[in-house]
Design an enzyme around this catalytic site. Structure first.
Site, short mmCIF file in Angstrom:
data_model
loop_
_atom_site.label_atom_id
_atom_site.label_comp_id
_atom_site.label_asym_id
_atom_site.label_seq_id
_atom_site.Cartn_x
_atom_site.Cartn_y
_atom_site.Cartn_z
N GLU A 1 -21.61 10.12 -44.04
CA GLU A 1 -22.40 11.12 -43.31
C GLU A 1 -22.22 11.02 -41.80
O GLU A 1 -21.97 12.02 -41.12
CB GLU A 1 -23.88 10.95 -43.68
N LYS B 1 -9.44 1.54 -49.14
CA LYS B 1 -8.12 1.06 -48.71
C LYS B 1 -8.07 -0.41 -48.30
O LYS B 1 -6.98 -0.95 -48.08
CB LYS B 1 -7.64 1.91 -47.52
N LYS C 1 1.60 0.18 -49.90
CA LYS C 1 1.05 -0.89 -50.75
C LYS C 1 1.12 -0.52 -52.23
O LYS C 1 0.89 -1.36 -53.11
CB LYS C 1 -0.38 -1.22 -50.33
N ASN D 1 1.11 1.11 -42.39
CA ASN D 1 -0.11 1.00 -41.61
C ASN D 1 -0.11 1.99 -40.45
O ASN D 1 0.93 2.30 -39.88
CB ASN D 1 -0.26 -0.42 -41.04
N VAL D 2 -1.30 2.46 -40.10
CA VAL D 2 -1.43 3.34 -38.94
C VAL D 2 -2.19 2.60 -37.84
O VAL D 2 -3.17 1.90 -38.11
CB VAL D 2 -2.13 4.67 -39.29
N LEU D 3 -1.71 2.77 -36.64
CA LEU D 3 -2.30 2.06 -35.50
C LEU D 3 -3.70 2.56 -35.20
O LEU D 3 -3.91 3.76 -35.06
CB LEU D 3 -1.42 2.26 -34.26
N GLY D 4 -4.63 1.62 -35.09
CA GLY D 4 -5.98 1.99 -34.67
C GLY D 4 -6.85 2.56 -35.75
O GLY D 4 -7.97 3.00 -35.47
N GLU E 1 -2.72 -10.09 -50.70
CA GLU E 1 -1.95 -9.72 -49.51
C GLU E 1 -0.48 -10.12 -49.64
O GLU E 1 -0.15 -11.20 -50.12
CB GLU E 1 -2.56 -10.39 -48.28
#
Length: 644
Positions: free
Chosen positions: A327, A377, A419, A456-459, A552
């Site tokens: 929300e 995720k 992944k 992976n995406v930064l930030g 991992e």
């Protein structure tokens, strides 16, 4: 005491009436000098005439100054407009003086009031020069003396070209700035040794900790245009080795109205040091594809989903449906879109697991395109909460896929992850199962199902970079699970752009794989982030190795064993050739998995490993389910070879 007085009063302005008095006084002195010059630097003139004329000239000058408002400018900020006003005032005073002389010559109102024309001309020139010189002299004194007592910040500008000079001007012209440029740095031997704006150009070889310490340098600003991104990265990476903050000037095309503002000079971010070229989509068919479409984005308030929403909002779509169960995050996105002038969207707080409610939304809005970004995720969390991972990532995806087919959605775009390739954890396995269900659904030829797979995406929420930033703020240490662990990285806007581009080129059934560049060593990433903070590793902040977390991997893969790729018209997007599936078997097994999970069946994890035979747990409680069979050994051997 004097220092404190100057600092505390530096912001005050001189009274405009004081400026007027000084201007009139300077004009009067200029009149006397004009007389002396007119009579060949001598006093061979009637002094009584001068004493009669001087008060009148002073009065006329006062009227001219008041009329033009030349005395109202802030002296230390004198600029071209102030010079123009002073010129007008001097011209007006000269015209009035000549007019009075002519009138007096005819009517003889004032005795001895006859000013030679040469003196009027000399007086105009002298007054203009003296008034301007006085202002600039005061301005120089102010900046060189008064501001000298402020706490200053010494900086170096790397780049003595046009961009470097404009950067110097932007810094020095900001009167509130406490920054002092002590030198330019440049690679060009032709520029080294020259002086620009009173600042010496030095070669980069002077850079050393001793030089930075003795000169008290706190910042190095990189200001080079038209430089190769690879070369710029190497340059910046070399500079962060020194105990200073490194900042970078954006490209000229990003300057506001072609003018550089100090606020645009940003500290170097970790993205600038990644060994990859930013992806830029210039010739895109996205606009044509999204025109007049009703678009639904699930997980629309998440890291990737929200950026997809932001980018879609710039196109000519018909309606945008944003669904998310978070929300607060959805509210923040709603306010952001409204503030940016976007209103043709519908924010919905909803759960993709609630198939009946989702069905109502499909019936009401009739989406023609669905971007499915909703998912759990976080690898370690999902390892301990596999029930929720299966319920959202598998059952939730299955629900949205089924509804998309039932309601004749044209295109369905699934946001997957690297992944899902040879998964070693629950999260990756659930995403791979979702991919497999989507592939099965494609066989019915009702909707074009497209899968996108990237790293992976930064930030993004929960990613390593925000974690490192928080740890640096707390004084460390930075935590890395393994010294050799590597990851692929991409910025959120880049990933979202490529998702939209894949949506355009997809014809159904493809798994699009994004070229992520080279993988990045997380340990090196941590060291660079420490340096970017102006700190030293390990003196100021250390890095602690904590050990691999449950599920991992040491490395990530974009292709599974037996998979290959085909090129597309975009060099950064490839089509993965995945292994053939028995679609009927896969679909029935996934149905069984969802039912098994619903009733908390202990057989759930074993069923997942049956559906995804390449799923071999790593550092997890579920390793015991893999057994000691030849298939597991073969997969582990292949992974070790790949890693080497």
């Amino acid at each position: 005491m004097i220092k404190n007085y100057l600092v505390s009063n530096a912001h005050r302005y001189a009274s405009k009436w004081l400026v007027l008095v000084i201007d009139v006084l300077l004009t009067s002195i200029s009149f006397v000098l004009a007389y002396i010059i007119r009579f060949e630097i001598s006093f061979n003139f009637k002094s009584e005439d001068l004493f009669v004329q001087l008060p009148i000239v002073a009065f006329v000058s006062t009227i001219a100054f008041i009329y033009t408002g030349s005395y109202k400018g802030v002296v230390r900020h004198t600029g071209v407009r102030d010079v123009y006003k002073i010129f007008n005032a001097v011209c007006l005073a000269s015209i009035l003086s000549i007019f009075l002389v002519i009138v007096n010559a005819q009517y003889q109102m004032i005795e001895n009031f006859t000013i030679p024309r040469g003196i009027v001309v000399f007086h105009s020139l002298l007054s203009f020069v003296v008034l301007i010189s006085a202002r600039y002299a005061f301005r120089t004194v102010y900046f060189n003396l008064v501001k000298k007592f402020k706490v200053t910040k010494n900086v170096l500008i790397y780049g003595a070209g046009e961009s470097g000079i404009l950067t110097y001007n932007a810094i020095t012209n900001q009167t509130s700035s406490n920054t002092r440029v002590i030198a330019y740095l440049d690679d060009d031997p032709k520029k080294i040794g020259k002086v620009i704006n009173g600042v010496m150009v030095l070669g980069k070889e002077v850079l050393s900790e001793y030089f930075i310490s003795t000169k008290e340098v706190s910042e190095i600003i990189v200001s080079i245009n038209n430089v190769d991104s690879e070369k710029l990265r190497e340059l910046v990476e070399g500079l962060v080795e020194f105990p200073v903050q490194v900042k970078i000037v954006p490209p000229v095309e990003s300057w506001i109205n072609g003018e550089l503002k100090v606020s645009q000079i940003k500290q170097v971010q970790i993205e600038d040091l990644l060994d990859r070229v930013p992806i830029d989509i210039k010739k895109s068919k996205v606009s044509e594809q999204l025109k007049n479409q009703v678009i639904m984005v699930t997980g629309g308030a998440g890291s990737i989903g929200s950026e997809i929403v932001r980018q879609i909002a710039n196109y000519d779509y018909k309606s945008l449906i944003i669904i998310d169960q978070a929300e607060s995050a959805l509210y923040d996105l709603q306010q952001e879109l409204k503030q940016n002038g976007f209103h043709n969207f519908v924010p919905i707080v909803g759960d993709i697991r609630d198939k009946n409610r989702m069905n109502a939304y499909f019936q009401e809005h009739k989406p023609s395109m669905v971007f499915h970004a909703a998912a759990y995720k976080h690898v370690p969390l999902m390892e301990y909460n596999f029930y929720e991972a299966i319920k959202v990532n598998v059952a939730g995806t299955k629900a949205i896929v089924d509804l998309s087919m039932n309601h004749k959605v044209e295109k369905f775009v699934f946001v997957s992850t690297d992944k899902a390739v040879n998964p070693t954890n629950v999260m990756g396995a659930t995403k791979r199962i979702a991919e497999m269900y989507i592939s099965s659904a494609q066989q019915e030829n009702k909707t074009k199902f497209i899968t996108t797979r990237f790293g992976n995406v930064l930030g993004s929420n929960g990613s390593v970079i925000p974690l490192f930033r928080k740890q640096i703020e707390k004084g460390g240490p930075l935590t890395v699970t393994h010294k050799d662990i590597t990851r692929y990285f991409m910025t959120i806007p880049e990933a979202s752009q490529l998702v939209l581009e894949a949506a355009v080129m997809g014809e159904g059934g493809e798994i699009f794989i994004f070229d992520m560049g080279k993988s990045v060593k997380i340990f090196d990433l941590a060291k660079n982030m420490i340096k970017l903070s102006g700190l030293k590793y390990p003196d100021d902040i250390d890095i602690k190795i904590t050990g691999l977390r449950p599920g991992e991997k040491l490395y990530e893969e974009l292709l599974a064993n037996g998979e290959n790729t085909l090129p597309t018209y975009h060099k950064k997007i490839l089509i993965g050739k995945v292994r053939e599936l028995d679609y009927a078997w896969v679909k029935s097994k996934i149905d069984e998995l969802c039912v098994s999970n619903m009733f908390f069946n202990n057989n759930t994890m074993a069923l997942m490993k049956e559906i995804v035979p390449e799923y071999v747990s790593n550092n997890s409680d579920f390793c015991k389910l893999d057994g000691d069979n030849e298939k597991v050994k073969e997969l582990n051997t292949e992974k070790k070879i790949f890693q080497r």
